[in-house]
Design a protein around this motif. Structure first.
Motif, PDB file in Angstrom:
ATOM      1  N   ILE A  16       0.818  -1.215   0.000  1.00 53.82           N
ATOM      2  CA  ILE A  16       0.000   0.000   0.000  1.00 53.82           C
ATOM      3  C   ILE A  16       0.862   1.280   0.000  1.00 53.82           C
ATOM      4  CG2 ILE A  16      -2.005  -1.066   1.138  1.00 53.82           C
ATOM      5  CD1 ILE A  16      -1.027   0.283   3.744  1.00 53.82           C
ATOM      6  N   GLY A  17       2.121   1.126  -0.311  1.00 53.41           N
ATOM      7  CA  GLY A  17       2.998   2.303  -0.330  1.00 53.41           C
ATOM      8  C   GLY A  17       2.726   3.207  -1.515  1.00 53.41           C
ATOM      9  N   ALA A  18       3.551   4.262  -1.622  1.00 55.91           N
ATOM     10  CA  ALA A  18       3.409   5.189  -2.744  1.00 55.91           C
ATOM     11  C   ALA A  18       3.715   4.440  -4.047  1.00 55.91           C
ATOM     12  CB  ALA A  18       4.369   6.346  -2.557  1.00 55.91           C
ATOM     13  N   ASN A  19       3.101   4.874  -5.160  1.00 54.53           N
ATOM     14  CA  ASN A  19       3.315   4.296  -6.495  1.00 54.53           C
ATOM     15  C   ASN A  19       2.961   2.812  -6.595  1.00 54.53           C
ATOM     16  OD1 ASN A  19       4.351   6.833  -7.281  1.00 54.53           O
ATOM     17  ND2 ASN A  19       6.342   6.250  -6.410  1.00 54.53           N
TER      18      ASN A  19
ATOM     19  N   MET B 240      -2.514   2.545  -4.270  1.00 53.12           N
ATOM     20  CA  MET B 240      -2.554   4.007  -4.168  1.00 53.12           C
ATOM     21  C   MET B 240      -3.145   4.630  -5.431  1.00 53.12           C
ATOM     22  SD  MET B 240      -1.891   5.110  -1.293  1.00 53.12           S
ATOM     23  CE  MET B 240      -1.728   6.844  -1.547  1.00 53.12           C
TER      24      MET B 240
ATOM     25  N   PHE C  52      -6.765   4.297  -5.128  1.00 52.62           N
ATOM     26  CA  PHE C  52      -7.201   5.223  -4.084  1.00 52.62           C
ATOM     27  C   PHE C  52      -7.279   6.657  -4.616  1.00 52.62           C
ATOM     28  CE2 PHE C  52      -6.102   8.079  -0.523  1.00 52.62           C
ATOM     29  CZ  PHE C  52      -7.172   7.819   0.296  1.00 52.62           C
ATOM     30  N   GLU C  53      -6.207   7.078  -5.279  1.00 55.78           N
ATOM     31  CA  GLU C  53      -6.136   8.479  -5.707  1.00 55.78           C
ATOM     32  C   GLU C  53      -7.019   8.774  -6.907  1.00 55.78           C
ATOM     33  OE1 GLU C  53      -1.961   9.199  -6.158  1.00 55.78           O
ATOM     34  OE2 GLU C  53      -1.690   9.613  -4.032  1.00 55.78           O
TER      35      GLU C  53
ATOM     36  N   TYR D  63       1.097  11.089   3.578  1.00 53.45           N
ATOM     37  CA  TYR D  63       2.451  10.766   3.144  1.00 53.45           C
ATOM     38  C   TYR D  63       2.823  11.542   1.885  1.00 53.45           C
ATOM     39  CZ  TYR D  63       6.485   8.509   1.262  1.00 53.45           C
ATOM     40  OH  TYR D  63       7.733   8.308   0.735  1.00 53.45           O
ATOM     41  N   ARG D  64       1.910  11.543   0.891  1.00 55.71           N
ATOM     42  CA  ARG D  64       2.180  12.258  -0.360  1.00 55.71           C
ATOM     43  C   ARG D  64       2.477  13.733  -0.105  1.00 55.71           C
ATOM     44  NH1 ARG D  64       1.125   9.878  -5.626  1.00 55.71           N
ATOM     45  NH2 ARG D  64       1.745   7.755  -5.174  1.00 55.71           N
TER      46      ARG D  64
ATOM     47  N   GLU E 223       5.852  14.202   1.702  1.00 53.05           N
ATOM     48  CA  GLU E 223       6.947  13.880   0.792  1.00 53.05           C
ATOM     49  C   GLU E 223       7.184  15.037  -0.177  1.00 53.05           C
ATOM     50  OE1 GLU E 223       6.003  11.126  -2.275  1.00 53.05           O
ATOM     51  OE2 GLU E 223       7.966  10.144  -2.176  1.00 53.05           O
TER      52      GLU E 223
ATOM     53  N   TYR F  95       5.776   3.874   8.311  1.00 53.72           N
ATOM     54  CA  TYR F  95       4.901   3.544   7.174  1.00 53.72           C
ATOM     55  C   TYR F  95       5.499   2.453   6.279  1.00 53.72           C
ATOM     56  CZ  TYR F  95       1.795   4.832   3.201  1.00 53.72           C
ATOM     57  OH  TYR F  95       0.876   4.850   2.186  1.00 53.72           O
ATOM     58  N   PHE F  96       6.852   2.389   6.260  1.00 53.12           N
ATOM     59  CA  PHE F  96       7.528   1.448   5.356  1.00 53.12           C
ATOM     60  C   PHE F  96       8.005   0.193   6.072  1.00 53.12           C
ATOM     61  CE2 PHE F  96       8.212   5.839   4.144  1.00 53.12           C
ATOM     62  CZ  PHE F  96       7.590   5.855   2.911  1.00 53.12           C
TER      63      PHE F  96
END
Lengths: 266, 207, 267
Positions: B91-94, B98, B101-102, C97-98, C101, C143-144
């Protein structure tokens, strides 16, 4: 499990800074317990009529005559440990007893699985108490979404499709309040709302037929059920309000006479 | 018997949490931490399973009956797809999670939230009328507050913001505080009824 | 389908808002006391102060809440604050987070040293209470999945005692929970950026000092951006919001005219 992981910064058992809060809490608890367990004072108490609650019977009657369901929503903002949700659950029990009696469908969409489980039991028991356990429909008391506007959209959809004759919005509401209330208005439902969210009260007053303001929601279940234990705690609320008002007046006078005084600021 | 046990647990935890509020002692804080980080979280995890199963059951039953099948199939696809994508790619960025979701969840949610603006428009047109003197006072106050919160206040007399601040700081604040005190007392009495066992609705039954 | 009066009000609102956004005008805003107070609070915190930014909102309110959140985080980074990001509503997790960042990369702040993101914790009341006892116990990993004690910024950060304050980025009652459980139980200083509709709810808390500072909605964001001398979504949205406000006022006026005319006819 209970390993001590924290620094022993303060070995005292009582935070003296919170002493005024403790004293106030103990007084409040004593008043509530006194009114609850003191039989004579219990019998003497009758709450004032609340228009929104008197309309509950009419709303269910109207739904029965029109052969349309009643939608009851507790809002998105609360969970089961919130006192508002418990007060709302009490009212649900009373409403369910009446819908069981009139054979009127009751739909209860919720955003919280725990609230769903409790509500199912409350409604099931109310139907059994009314003598019509067979009329209970478990799937009508259902979890729809834990997301705020997912929930709002789901309730909006239910109201648009089922066209209920009455919509009861009793619980903790946030921004979904007006979306639900306006949709209910569009289908011509009688709408009774009550919440502890002061900002949403403004929306409900504009969009609903009756609105229970703040503490009226807590008094509602006692009013509907005539349960003496609940009515006694409503009386305790009134007594505590007088105490708070008296303290406020004394503090105001004190602050005017001795402006440097700070004893009342804790 | 099971209800009596639940009531006893509730009473013990209610009293313990109340007392812990007033204690800075390390032992008291450790107990509070254990309750909040471990017990509550475990209960929440089980509750989510209950919700998901109920959601699945209701929707499958209604699809079988042919009631609003289209909506329900989409709901079920969402219920299965999001955890699947999260388990496979995280579920992390990229990640695909996500992205969904976005690009799906956020626009859908924002759309429903935006409906509020339209409903405010229709509700104010229909319901906000000077039917009586109190209603007229309410209406004028609302207009002043609304103007003070938008950019147009720069075009009006500077007294507008001062008037709006006065309304918020005195009549509005007094009413809110009164309501909050009432709600606080209502919450207190309801909580006490639960702790001492007079109120048993939360157990799913009557008093 | 026959269009009713309310449908026309909807169409009118759509035209007003879209039209105002297409104009692209960024009007000047005057700074309110509440925004000034929030600005001064963040500005006055010494370099190296640890702040918790809690993303307590859902994706629905993102267009309104994001400009304020971004302005606040940018301000904190520019002042050299060390930021712990958390989310108490699941949907705030990715959004927070976005946003952090983006602001961190703009100002060259390094993850792990200048900021960390601990992610989402369910059961917000429990999370607020348990962070007051131990942040590490509440969020054993970031988070990671990096262990708490491996993040250099968090060395020595045990609970709220090492934190200068919490800024709740919220769209509902979450700041009330921070006040009720974080402020009253542990004395942590709470501030908030919230949707405009919620601002008046918090007036009593601001007045009593339980909520230290707040900024509200797009208007608050536009004011904050003006104070920071940067552009942003708040300023871009001001004309659309002001136009919508005037439109609503006109609707109220029209509703009242219709009401009084029809009442006179009835009489």
């Amino acid at each position: 499990m209970l390993e001590t992981i924290l620094p022993a910064a303060d070995p005292a058992w009582l935070d003296t800074g919170k002493l005024p809060t403790l004293v106030a809490a103990v007084i409040a608890i004593a008043v509530v317990l006194y009114t609850t367990y003191h039989r004579t004072s219990r019998e003497a108490y009758r709450p004032r009529p609340i228009a929104g609650l008197r309309a509950v019977d009419d709303a269910i009657g109207r739904a029965t005559e029109m052969a349309r369901p009643v939608v009851f929503t507790p809002g998105w903002g609360g969970d089961i440990q919130r006192p508002t949700t418990i007060a709302s659950m009490n009212i649900l029990g009373q409403v369910a007893e009446k819908t069981a009696l009139y054979d009127c469908r009751l739909i209860y969409p919720t955003h919280d699985p725990v609230i769903q489980s409790v509500a199912q039991e409350v409604v099931r028991e109310s139907y059994a108490r009314a003598g019509f356990a067979d009329r209970f429909r478990e799937e009508d008391i259902r979890f729809v979404s834990s997301s705020q506007f997912g929930y709002a959209a789901a309730v909006e959809g239910i109201i648009s499709r089922q066209k209920p004759a009455a919509v009861l919005m009793l619980g903790t509401f946030e921004a979904e309040s007006l979306i639900i209330a306006e949709t209910g208005n569009t289908v011509g439902a009688i709408q009774i709302a009550g919440t502890d969210s002061t900002i949403q009260l403004a929306f409900f007053i504009v969009a609903c037929d009756y609105t229970l303001i703040g503490e009226e929601l807590f008094a509602a279940s006692g009013y509907l059920s005539n349960d003496q234990a609940i009515l006694a705690s409503v009386r305790a609320q009134d007594m505590l309000k007088f105490v708070i008002a008296a303290v406020l007046v004394i503090a105001i006078i004190w602050a005017l006479v001795i402006p440097d005084s700070r004893w009342w600021r804790f | 018997m099971s209800r009596r046990l639940a009531q006893i647990i509730c009473a013990i935890f209610g009293v313990v949490m109340f007392l812990l509020f007033f204690s800075p002692h390390p032992a008291a804080r450790t107990i509070a931490l254990t309750i909040t980080t471990e017990y509550w979280q475990v209960i929440y995890a089980f509750a989510l399973i209950v919700g998901a199963v109920s959601f699945l059951r209701v929707n499958v039953k209604n699809i079988q009956r042919g009631q609003d099948s289209g909506y329900r199939i989409i709901s079920l696809i969402g219920l299965v797809a999001m955890p699947t994508v999260a388990i496979i790619w995280g579920i992390g960025a990229n990640t695909p999670f996500m992205w969904i979701f976005e690009n799906i969840q956020v626009p859908l949610q924002s759309t429903v939230f935006a409906l509020l603006a339209f409903f405010v428009a229709s509700a104010s047109f229909r319901g906000f009328r000077a039917r009586s003197l109190p209603a007229a006072i309410l209406l004028i106050s609302a207009v002043v507050i609304l103007l003070s919160r938008s950019w147009v206040e720069g075009q009006f007399a500077s007294g507008l913001i001062a008037t709006a601040d006065w309304i918020r700081s005195y009549p509005s604040m007094a009413a809110r505080r009164a309501i909050l005190i009432g709600i606080g007392l209502g919450s207190l009495t309801t909580s006490l009824r639960v702790i001492v066992g007079i109120e048993r609705t939360w157990l799913g039954g009557g008093r | 389908m026959k269009l009713e009066a309310r449908h026309w009000t909807f169409v009118g609102l759509l035209i007003v808002v879209v039209g105002a956004m297409l104009l692209g005008v960024r009007p000047d805003v005057t700074i309110s006391d509440e925004t000034q107070r929030m600005f001064e609070y963040i500005d006055s915190l010494p370099e190296g102060s640890v702040l918790i930014y809690s993303f307590d909102h859902e994706s629905s309110s993102l267009p309104e809440i994001r400009p304020a959140a971004l302005a606040l985080v940018r301000h904190s980074f520019s002042k050299g604050h060390r930021i712990i990001g958390v989310a108490l509503l699941a949907e705030g997790t990715g959004i927070g987070y976005r946003l952090m960042e983006m602001a961190a990369s703009e100002s060259g702040r390094q993850y792990g040293r200048d900021w960390v993101y601990l992610g989402f914790k369910p059961q917000y009341i429990a999370a607020i209470l348990s962070m007051g006892e131990s942040i590490e116990k509440t969020f054993p990993q970031d988070y990671f999945g990096t262990p708490y004690d491996s993040l250099s910024m968090l060395s020595g950060v045990v609970n709220y005692q090492q934190v200068a304050g919490v800024v709740s980025i919220g769209d509902g009652n979450m700041a009330v929970h921070w006040i009720e459980y974080g402020q009253s139980r542990f004395g942590i200083r709470i501030s908030s950026a919230m949707t405009a509709a919620m601002v008046t709810t918090y007036d009593p808390y601001i007045s009593s000092g339980q909520l230290h500072a707040l900024i509200g909605g797009l208007r608050g964001a536009a004011e904050y951006e003006t104070l920071l001398k940067i552009g942003g979504g708040g300023q871009r949205g001001m004309l659309a919001q002001a136009s919508a406000h005037i439109y609503i006022l006109l609707l109220i006026l029209a509703g009242n005219v219709i009401y009084f005319v029809s009442r006179r006819r009835r009489d």
